[in-house]
Design a protein around this motif. Structure first.
Motif, PDB file in Angstrom:
ATOM      1  N   GLY A 161       0.881  -1.206   0.039  1.00 29.15           N
ATOM      2  CA  GLY A 161      -0.039   0.007  -0.028  1.00 29.15           C
ATOM      3  C   GLY A 161       0.968   1.287   0.046  1.00 29.15           C
ATOM      4  N   SER A 162       1.972   1.208   0.696  1.00 25.89           N
ATOM      5  CA  SER A 162       2.818   2.520   0.738  1.00 25.89           C
ATOM      6  C   SER A 162       3.369   2.903  -0.610  1.00 25.89           C
ATOM      7  N   VAL A 163       3.609   1.653  -1.541  1.00 27.52           N
ATOM      8  CA  VAL A 163       4.285   2.238  -2.764  1.00 27.52           C
ATOM      9  C   VAL A 163       3.122   2.745  -3.691  1.00 27.52           C
ATOM     10  N   LYS A 164       2.012   2.111  -3.584  1.00 23.97           N
ATOM     11  CA  LYS A 164       0.652   2.657  -4.402  1.00 23.97           C
ATOM     12  C   LYS A 164       0.391   4.153  -3.720  1.00 23.97           C
ATOM     13  N   ASN A 165       0.675   4.640  -2.778  1.00 18.98           N
ATOM     14  CA  ASN A 165       0.376   5.799  -2.180  1.00 18.98           C
ATOM     15  C   ASN A 165       1.585   6.646  -2.630  1.00 18.98           C
ATOM     16  N   ILE A 217       8.545  -6.096  -9.781  1.00 23.28           N
ATOM     17  CA  ILE A 217       7.537  -5.572 -10.528  1.00 23.28           C
ATOM     18  C   ILE A 217       8.022  -5.020 -11.873  1.00 23.28           C
ATOM     19  N   PRO A 218       6.858  -5.520 -12.958  1.00 28.94           N
ATOM     20  CA  PRO A 218       7.350  -4.872 -14.204  1.00 28.94           C
ATOM     21  C   PRO A 218       7.125  -3.674 -14.452  1.00 28.94           C
ATOM     22  N   ALA A 219       7.683  -2.551 -15.187  1.00 28.97           N
ATOM     23  CA  ALA A 219       7.579  -1.350 -15.367  1.00 28.97           C
ATOM     24  C   ALA A 219       5.966  -1.051 -15.896  1.00 28.97           C
ATOM     25  N   LEU A 220       5.386  -0.071 -15.520  1.00 32.15           N
ATOM     26  CA  LEU A 220       4.185   0.463 -16.193  1.00 32.15           C
ATOM     27  C   LEU A 220       4.488   1.228 -17.487  1.00 32.15           C
ATOM     28  N   PRO A 221       4.059   0.523 -18.678  1.00 34.10           N
ATOM     29  CA  PRO A 221       4.258   1.153 -19.753  1.00 34.10           C
ATOM     30  C   PRO A 221       3.544   2.796 -19.887  1.00 34.10           C
ATOM     31  N   ASN A 222       3.912   3.296 -20.844  1.00 34.12           N
ATOM     32  CA  ASN A 222       3.414   4.533 -21.001  1.00 34.12           C
ATOM     33  C   ASN A 222       1.953   4.805 -21.174  1.00 34.12           C
ATOM     34  N   TYR A 224     -11.848  23.654 -10.777  1.00 36.68           N
ATOM     35  CA  TYR A 224     -12.155  22.388  -9.998  1.00 36.68           C
ATOM     36  C   TYR A 224     -11.779  21.780 -11.207  1.00 36.68           C
ATOM     37  N   GLN A 225     -11.278  20.234 -10.934  1.00 35.98           N
ATOM     38  CA  GLN A 225     -11.128  19.434 -11.800  1.00 35.98           C
ATOM     39  C   GLN A 225     -11.341  17.748 -11.248  1.00 35.98           C
ATOM     40  N   ASN A 226     -11.937  17.254 -12.095  1.00 36.41           N
ATOM     41  CA  ASN A 226     -11.789  15.618 -11.735  1.00 36.41           C
ATOM     42  C   ASN A 226     -10.828  14.924 -12.646  1.00 36.41           C
ATOM     43  N   TYR A 227      -9.694  14.674 -12.203  1.00 34.03           N
ATOM     44  CA  TYR A 227      -8.740  14.214 -12.953  1.00 34.03           C
ATOM     45  C   TYR A 227      -8.888  12.770 -13.548  1.00 34.03           C
ATOM     46  N   GLY A 228      -9.775  11.989 -13.014  1.00 36.49           N
ATOM     47  CA  GLY A 228      -9.928  10.757 -13.484  1.00 36.49           C
ATOM     48  C   GLY A 228      -9.106   9.560 -12.877  1.00 36.49           C
ATOM     49  N   ASP A 229      -9.283   8.435 -13.394  1.00 33.85           N
ATOM     50  CA  ASP A 229      -8.379   7.136 -12.947  1.00 33.85           C
ATOM     51  C   ASP A 229      -7.396   6.998 -13.578  1.00 33.85           C
ATOM     52  N   TYR A 230      -6.259   6.493 -12.904  1.00 33.75           N
ATOM     53  CA  TYR A 230      -4.893   6.345 -13.449  1.00 33.75           C
ATOM     54  C   TYR A 230      -4.400   4.965 -13.025  1.00 33.75           C
ATOM     55  N   GLY A 236      -1.259  -3.592 -11.675  1.00 32.67           N
ATOM     56  CA  GLY A 236      -2.481  -3.691 -12.028  1.00 32.67           C
ATOM     57  C   GLY A 236      -3.585  -2.627 -11.113  1.00 32.67           C
ATOM     58  N   ALA A 237      -2.956  -1.945 -10.359  1.00 30.91           N
ATOM     59  CA  ALA A 237      -3.635  -1.117  -9.425  1.00 30.91           C
ATOM     60  C   ALA A 237      -3.982   0.106 -10.271  1.00 30.91           C
ATOM     61  N   SER A 238      -4.851   1.124  -9.352  1.00 30.46           N
ATOM     62  CA  SER A 238      -5.127   2.138  -9.773  1.00 30.46           C
ATOM     63  C   SER A 238      -5.542   3.213  -9.034  1.00 30.46           C
ATOM     64  N   THR A 239      -5.653   4.604  -9.188  1.00 30.72           N
ATOM     65  CA  THR A 239      -5.944   5.590  -8.178  1.00 30.72           C
ATOM     66  C   THR A 239      -7.051   6.336  -9.004  1.00 30.72           C
ATOM     67  N   SER A 240      -7.596   7.267  -8.398  1.00 33.18           N
ATOM     68  CA  SER A 240      -8.702   8.402  -8.771  1.00 33.18           C
ATOM     69  C   SER A 240      -8.380   9.500  -7.832  1.00 33.18           C
TER      70      SER A 240
END
Length: 309
Positions: free
Chosen positions: A85-89, A239-244, A275-281, A286-290
């Motif tokens: 979880g810390s790496v995701k943060n 952990i493999p790199a996240l491609p562009n 104001y902005q909703n940046y969306g999902d990243y 395979g994790a993601s954040t909003s």
């Protein structure tokens, strides 16, 4: 740089500390302070300016708590980092900073009146290159020396602008963001489009002593990013790199500025809010954040008018 706003009055102590850390950096971001009025540069004239502002965004503040900063420092001092979880943060904090950094902003600009109702210009935001144009919809097109028909104090002007900025985004080499980058090897680029609709009332004929301006802004941003860590593992597997990755988002804002001076030299305090909703990243493994948030942009500009006739 001294921050004229007392963030401690409305931010948690951890977020305030994050602001103090980020203040050490002056890396580039596309300028979003609106210091223009509804009147464009008269045909054949030049305007040059300098603007100093501050980008205060809630998204990176919310991701930059003490636990994240401590995790970044700890991970940067390890030969191998366990994925969790810390790496995701850390990834979310890096993205939030690139999408909308908390930092001082500054730009130098030059504008030229191409046609009676059209001007164009260039801004250098210390790493971000900005090109823009503005078309006047309402109001006379003269100058203080040669006022147009109907020009008077209180005359209403209106215009619409178009600004495009491009930059190579990166995390600065300061704690804790430098620690995050050393762990994640984060790379990003971004392009920004800004469309302000500006209304103003003149102080004196043809803004001889300035104007008050207000309006709304639409912005759209395109971001490309990726993570390529060298030493992040899940159990014994690297952990493999996240491609562009490519993402885009819209921002909606409003602004107010006051132009004060006489004929040739002006000072322009301004404030914008977005104001902005940046969306999902997408993130590693395979994790993601909003992300979403509000951004405040107070600024102080200086403008020099250069008549050529």
């Amino acid at each position: 740089m001294n921050n004229p706003f007392s963030l401690h009055s409305f931010l948690r102590p951890a977020a305030a500390l994050a602001v103090a850390t980020l203040l050490m950096d002056t890396s580039c971001t596309a300028p979003r302070a609106i210091v223009a009025t509804g009147k464009v540069t008269p045909q054949g004239e030049f305007r040059v300016g300098y603007n100093q502002g501050f980008n205060i965004a809630t998204a990176p503040l919310s991701k930059a708590g003490a636990a994240v900063r401590d995790a970044a420092t700890t991970a940067a001092n390890k030969d191998t980092v366990g994925y969790g979880g810390s790496v995701k943060n850390l990834q979310a904090a890096a993205l939030a900073y690139i999408l909308d950094p908390v930092q001082p902003t500054a730009d130098l600009s030059i504008r030229y009146g191409i046609l009676p109702r059209l001007d164009a210009g260039y801004k250098y935001a210390f790493g971000s290159h900005v090109f823009d144009a503005q078309f006047q919809l309402l109001g006379p097109t003269g100058s203080p020396e040669h006022p147009g028909a109907g020009a008077a104090s209180g005359t209403t002007y209106a215009s619409i602008g178009l600004q495009f900025a491009t930059q190579r985004a990166k995390l600065p080499s300061i704690p804790f963001l430098g620690d995050i980058n050393s762990v994640l090897n984060f790379k990003a680029t971004r392009n920004d489009l800004l469309v302000p609709l500006i209304f103003s009332q003149s102080f004196g004929p043809e803004e001889e002593i300035g104007a008050i301006s207000y309006g709304v802004v639409y912005a759209h941003s395109w971001v490309n990013y990726g993570f390529a860590p060298d030493n992040v593992y899940l159990n014994t597997q690297k952990i493999p790199a996240l491609p562009n990755q490519s993402r885009d988002f819209s921002s909606y804002g409003a602004f107010l500025n006051v132009k004060l001076g006489y004929r040739y030299v002006y000072v322009i305090p301004a404030v914008s809010i977005f104001y902005q909703n940046y969306g999902d990243y997408a993130l590693l493994n395979g994790a993601s954040t909003s992300l979403s948030g509000v951004t405040f942009v107070p600024s102080l500009g200086f403008q020099l008018r250069i008549p050529t006739k």
